[in-house]
Design a protein around this motif. Structure first.
Motif, PDB file in Angstrom:
ATOM      1  N   ALA A   1       0.833  -1.215   0.000  1.00  0.00           N
ATOM      2  CA  ALA A   1       0.000   0.000   0.000  1.00  0.00           C
ATOM      3  C   ALA A   1       0.859   1.253   0.000  1.00  0.00           C
ATOM      4  O   ALA A   1       0.534   2.253  -0.662  1.00  0.00           O
ATOM      5  CB  ALA A   1      -0.928  -0.006   1.210  1.00  0.00           C
ATOM      6  N   LEU A   2       1.968   1.217   0.719  1.00  0.00           N
ATOM      7  CA  LEU A   2       2.849   2.387   0.773  1.00  0.00           C
ATOM      8  C   LEU A   2       3.659   2.553  -0.508  1.00  0.00           C
ATOM      9  O   LEU A   2       4.278   3.605  -0.720  1.00  0.00           O
ATOM     10  CB  LEU A   2       3.787   2.279   1.976  1.00  0.00           C
ATOM     11  CG  LEU A   2       3.103   2.367   3.353  1.00  0.00           C
ATOM     12  CD1 LEU A   2       4.128   2.217   4.458  1.00  0.00           C
ATOM     13  CD2 LEU A   2       2.345   3.682   3.499  1.00  0.00           C
ATOM     14  N   ASP A   3       3.664   1.529  -1.357  1.00  0.00           N
ATOM     15  CA  ASP A   3       4.354   1.637  -2.646  1.00  0.00           C
ATOM     16  C   ASP A   3       3.501   2.334  -3.701  1.00  0.00           C
ATOM     17  O   ASP A   3       3.963   2.558  -4.821  1.00  0.00           O
ATOM     18  CB  ASP A   3       4.743   0.245  -3.161  1.00  0.00           C
ATOM     19  CG  ASP A   3       5.963  -0.305  -2.428  1.00  0.00           C
ATOM     20  OD1 ASP A   3       6.701   0.512  -1.839  1.00  0.00           O
ATOM     21  OD2 ASP A   3       6.169  -1.527  -2.432  1.00  0.00           O
TER      22      ASP A   3
ATOM     23  N   TYR B   1       3.244   9.274  -2.622  1.00  0.00           N
ATOM     24  CA  TYR B   1       4.392   8.780  -1.867  1.00  0.00           C
ATOM     25  C   TYR B   1       4.728   9.767  -0.752  1.00  0.00           C
ATOM     26  O   TYR B   1       5.615  10.599  -0.884  1.00  0.00           O
ATOM     27  CB  TYR B   1       5.581   8.565  -2.805  1.00  0.00           C
ATOM     28  CG  TYR B   1       5.243   7.690  -3.988  1.00  0.00           C
ATOM     29  CD1 TYR B   1       5.076   6.326  -3.828  1.00  0.00           C
ATOM     30  CD2 TYR B   1       5.064   8.237  -5.251  1.00  0.00           C
ATOM     31  CE1 TYR B   1       4.752   5.512  -4.906  1.00  0.00           C
ATOM     32  CE2 TYR B   1       4.740   7.427  -6.342  1.00  0.00           C
ATOM     33  CZ  TYR B   1       4.589   6.068  -6.158  1.00  0.00           C
ATOM     34  OH  TYR B   1       4.263   5.266  -7.222  1.00  0.00           O
ATOM     35  N   GLU B   2       4.000   9.625   0.340  1.00  0.00           N
ATOM     36  CA  GLU B   2       4.167  10.551   1.463  1.00  0.00           C
ATOM     37  C   GLU B   2       4.682   9.811   2.691  1.00  0.00           C
ATOM     38  O   GLU B   2       4.459   8.604   2.851  1.00  0.00           O
ATOM     39  CB  GLU B   2       2.826  11.213   1.805  1.00  0.00           C
ATOM     40  CG  GLU B   2       2.262  12.071   0.687  1.00  0.00           C
ATOM     41  CD  GLU B   2       0.882  12.590   1.023  1.00  0.00           C
ATOM     42  OE1 GLU B   2       0.514  13.656   0.513  1.00  0.00           O
ATOM     43  OE2 GLU B   2       0.162  11.921   1.800  1.00  0.00           O
ATOM     44  N   LYS B   3       5.328  10.570   3.532  1.00  0.00           N
ATOM     45  CA  LYS B   3       5.866   9.996   4.760  1.00  0.00           C
ATOM     46  C   LYS B   3       4.752   9.690   5.748  1.00  0.00           C
ATOM     47  O   LYS B   3       3.804  10.463   5.893  1.00  0.00           O
ATOM     48  CB  LYS B   3       6.868  10.970   5.383  1.00  0.00           C
ATOM     49  CG  LYS B   3       7.529  10.443   6.640  1.00  0.00           C
ATOM     50  CD  LYS B   3       8.517  11.457   7.204  1.00  0.00           C
ATOM     51  CE  LYS B   3       9.162  10.931   8.493  1.00  0.00           C
ATOM     52  NZ  LYS B   3      10.125  11.919   9.064  1.00  0.00           N
ATOM     53  N   VAL B   4       4.856   8.563   6.421  1.00  0.00           N
ATOM     54  CA  VAL B   4       3.921   8.209   7.486  1.00  0.00           C
ATOM     55  C   VAL B   4       4.303   8.984   8.738  1.00  0.00           C
ATOM     56  O   VAL B   4       5.472   9.003   9.138  1.00  0.00           O
ATOM     57  CB  VAL B   4       3.941   6.691   7.752  1.00  0.00           C
ATOM     58  CG1 VAL B   4       3.029   6.342   8.933  1.00  0.00           C
ATOM     59  CG2 VAL B   4       3.516   5.918   6.515  1.00  0.00           C
TER      60      VAL B   4
ATOM     61  N   LEU C   1      -2.362   4.040   9.092  1.00  0.00           N
ATOM     62  CA  LEU C   1      -1.113   4.771   8.904  1.00  0.00           C
ATOM     63  C   LEU C   1      -1.460   6.205   8.512  1.00  0.00           C
ATOM     64  O   LEU C   1      -2.097   6.430   7.479  1.00  0.00           O
ATOM     65  CB  LEU C   1      -0.262   4.112   7.811  1.00  0.00           C
ATOM     66  CG  LEU C   1       0.049   2.614   7.994  1.00  0.00           C
ATOM     67  CD1 LEU C   1       0.878   2.106   6.818  1.00  0.00           C
ATOM     68  CD2 LEU C   1       0.780   2.369   9.306  1.00  0.00           C
ATOM     69  N   ASP C   2      -1.068   7.158   9.327  1.00  0.00           N
ATOM     70  CA  ASP C   2      -1.411   8.565   9.091  1.00  0.00           C
ATOM     71  C   ASP C   2      -0.429   9.204   8.107  1.00  0.00           C
ATOM     72  O   ASP C   2       0.797   9.071   8.258  1.00  0.00           O
ATOM     73  CB  ASP C   2      -1.385   9.344  10.415  1.00  0.00           C
ATOM     74  CG  ASP C   2      -2.389   8.789  11.417  1.00  0.00           C
ATOM     75  OD1 ASP C   2      -3.490   8.405  10.985  1.00  0.00           O
ATOM     76  OD2 ASP C   2      -2.063   8.735  12.615  1.00  0.00           O
ATOM     77  N   ARG C   3      -1.000   9.899   7.108  1.00  0.00           N
ATOM     78  CA  ARG C   3      -0.194  10.660   6.158  1.00  0.00           C
ATOM     79  C   ARG C   3      -0.875  12.009   5.907  1.00  0.00           C
ATOM     80  O   ARG C   3      -2.049  12.193   6.247  1.00  0.00           O
ATOM     81  CB  ARG C   3      -0.028   9.896   4.841  1.00  0.00           C
ATOM     82  CG  ARG C   3       0.728   8.593   5.002  1.00  0.00           C
ATOM     83  CD  ARG C   3       1.197   8.033   3.671  1.00  0.00           C
ATOM     84  NE  ARG C   3       0.111   7.722   2.768  1.00  0.00           N
ATOM     85  CZ  ARG C   3       0.286   7.082   1.600  1.00  0.00           C
ATOM     86  NH1 ARG C   3       1.502   6.723   1.223  1.00  0.00           N
ATOM     87  NH2 ARG C   3      -0.750   6.826   0.830  1.00  0.00           N
TER      88      ARG C   3
ATOM     89  N   PRO D   1      -5.334   9.047   5.763  1.00  0.00           N
ATOM     90  CA  PRO D   1      -4.799   7.792   6.291  1.00  0.00           C
ATOM     91  C   PRO D   1      -4.903   6.623   5.315  1.00  0.00           C
ATOM     92  O   PRO D   1      -5.784   6.569   4.464  1.00  0.00           O
ATOM     93  CB  PRO D   1      -5.680   7.550   7.523  1.00  0.00           C
ATOM     94  CG  PRO D   1      -6.991   8.181   7.160  1.00  0.00           C
ATOM     95  CD  PRO D   1      -6.650   9.388   6.335  1.00  0.00           C
ATOM     96  N   VAL D   2      -3.971   5.677   5.489  1.00  0.00           N
ATOM     97  CA  VAL D   2      -4.058   4.362   4.863  1.00  0.00           C
ATOM     98  C   VAL D   2      -4.618   3.428   5.932  1.00  0.00           C
ATOM     99  O   VAL D   2      -4.043   3.307   7.014  1.00  0.00           O
ATOM    100  CB  VAL D   2      -2.680   3.862   4.394  1.00  0.00           C
ATOM    101  CG1 VAL D   2      -2.794   2.446   3.824  1.00  0.00           C
ATOM    102  CG2 VAL D   2      -2.082   4.811   3.385  1.00  0.00           C
ATOM    103  N   GLU D   3      -5.745   2.788   5.647  1.00  0.00           N
ATOM    104  CA  GLU D   3      -6.379   1.936   6.659  1.00  0.00           C
ATOM    105  C   GLU D   3      -6.635   0.538   6.093  1.00  0.00           C
ATOM    106  O   GLU D   3      -7.191   0.385   5.012  1.00  0.00           O
ATOM    107  CB  GLU D   3      -7.696   2.538   7.135  1.00  0.00           C
ATOM    108  CG  GLU D   3      -8.331   1.711   8.261  1.00  0.00           C
ATOM    109  CD  GLU D   3      -9.558   2.367   8.855  1.00  0.00           C
ATOM    110  OE1 GLU D   3     -10.016   1.931   9.920  1.00  0.00           O
ATOM    111  OE2 GLU D   3     -10.073   3.323   8.239  1.00  0.00           O
TER     112      GLU D   3
END
Length: 333
Positions: free
Chosen positions: A186-188, A192-195, A240-242, A246-248
């Motif tokens: 998911a983070l790929d 492309y932001e920092k968590v 994961l907060d960005r 968020p990525v949930e």
């Protein structure tokens, strides 16, 4: 084929194994390792043997089961040899130890080990506090425990984190493989932001939830909150907060997860809880130290805790006001 050898000795077992190989063509030369299973002689023992049988189809091995019987009984060893269809792609030797022999598993196992083959020791139930210092753990290059099978899972995990030695691992960690893979993938994806922070929600006594939080804290280097919930078993969700949102990854039912993130369509993902067979197969694929697991244990001390807030109660709809009697009569007319 199952052969019972009551009140036997390890030399008699070895002699019988040679006889079986000569008569039936069973060979030990193709075995890639020796798997030692240490458990109590109870109704869960067969589940562990069945998991080892299934794992042996990918990792042919000699399986030695140390089944600890009644400590108050007379000292004896009841042996059993399983080959063919009753042993998967392995040969299974069951040692039921009674009386004072129940604590002498190492002496019973050593004569049955395959020469020059790696040794893996697995405790499917209650395991030692320091696996590397256990007599049967000292024999092994790889030591597998399962914190989830303990009476106090989180306490067991914390204790083993303090006594960790290279070669130790835990099936509570192996059950996280799919979760970690989905979060990394998911983070790929863009953006492309920092968590900046993370929250891991799961059952209060779930060691896998603790390890997942520790893994995120160690590798993302951000504040991680571990929220305890009684809403479902195991891991429930990871957020994961960005900056953009968020990525949930949310799995409320223990089977199917939903991955949501800004700019991407929501995706349904199969996240069934893994059984011991699948986890054991994965662990036997590598016998070198698991540095990522070690780092996740170090991350346990970096997470903060919290409690899931109950959902707010819905307010009852206000009751309809009754019309005055005079107006009611007039409208009816």
């Amino acid at each position: 084929m199952i052969i019972d050898l009551p009140s036997t000795t390890t030399s008699q077992l070895n002699k019988k194994l040679v006889e079986i190989r000569e008569q039936g063509g069973q060979v030990a030369l193709g075995r890639v390792l020796t798997l030692v299973i240490v458990a109590d002689d109870d109704d869960k023992l067969e589940e562990a043997i069945e998991a080892a049988n299934e794992a042996s189809r990918e990792h042919p091995s000699r399986v030695i089961v140390v089944a600890k019987g009644a400590r108050t009984a007379a000292p004896r060893i009841d042996g059993q040899i399983r080959v063919g269809g009753d042993a998967g792609a392995s040969e299974v030797i069951v040692l039921r130890l009674y009386g004072p022999l129940a604590s002498q598993g190492q002496s019973a196992v050593v004569p049955l080990l395959l020469p020059d083959a790696p040794i893996v020791t697995w405790w499917p139930g209650t395991g030692p506090k320091a696996p590397a210092k256990d007599p049967l753990g000292e024999l092994a290059q790889r030591r597998i425990t399962d914190s989830a099978a303990e009476k106090a899972p989180i306490r067991a995990l914390t204790t083993r984190a303090k006594s960790y030695v290279e070669g130790d691992t835990d099936l509570a960690w192996t059950r996280l493989t799919r979760w970690r893979a989905q979060l990394v993938s998911a983070l790929d994806l863009p953006p492309y932001e920092k968590v900046t922070g993370a929250t891991v929600t799961g059952e209060a006594d779930s060691p896998s939830t603790e390890l997942l939080a520790g893994w995120l804290a160690e590798y993302l280097k951000v504040p991680v909150k571990r929220v305890k919930s009684s809403g479902a078993a195991g891991i429930i969700s990871v957020t994961l907060d960005r900056r953009s949102g968020p990525v949930e990854l949310h799995r409320p039912d223990g089977r199917v997860g939903m991955l949501t993130q800004p700019g991407q369509p929501a995706r349904r993902i199969a996240l069934q809880r893994r059984d011991n067979k699948d986890c054991l197969i994965e662990e036997l694929r590598r016998l070198d130290p698991d540095e990522v697991y070690e780092a996740s244990l170090n991350g346990l001390g970096k997470i903060s805790s919290g409690t899931a807030k109950p959902a707010p109660a819905k307010k009852a709809a206000p009751a309809a006001k009754k019309a005055p009697a005079a107006k009611t009569a007039k409208s009816a007319s």
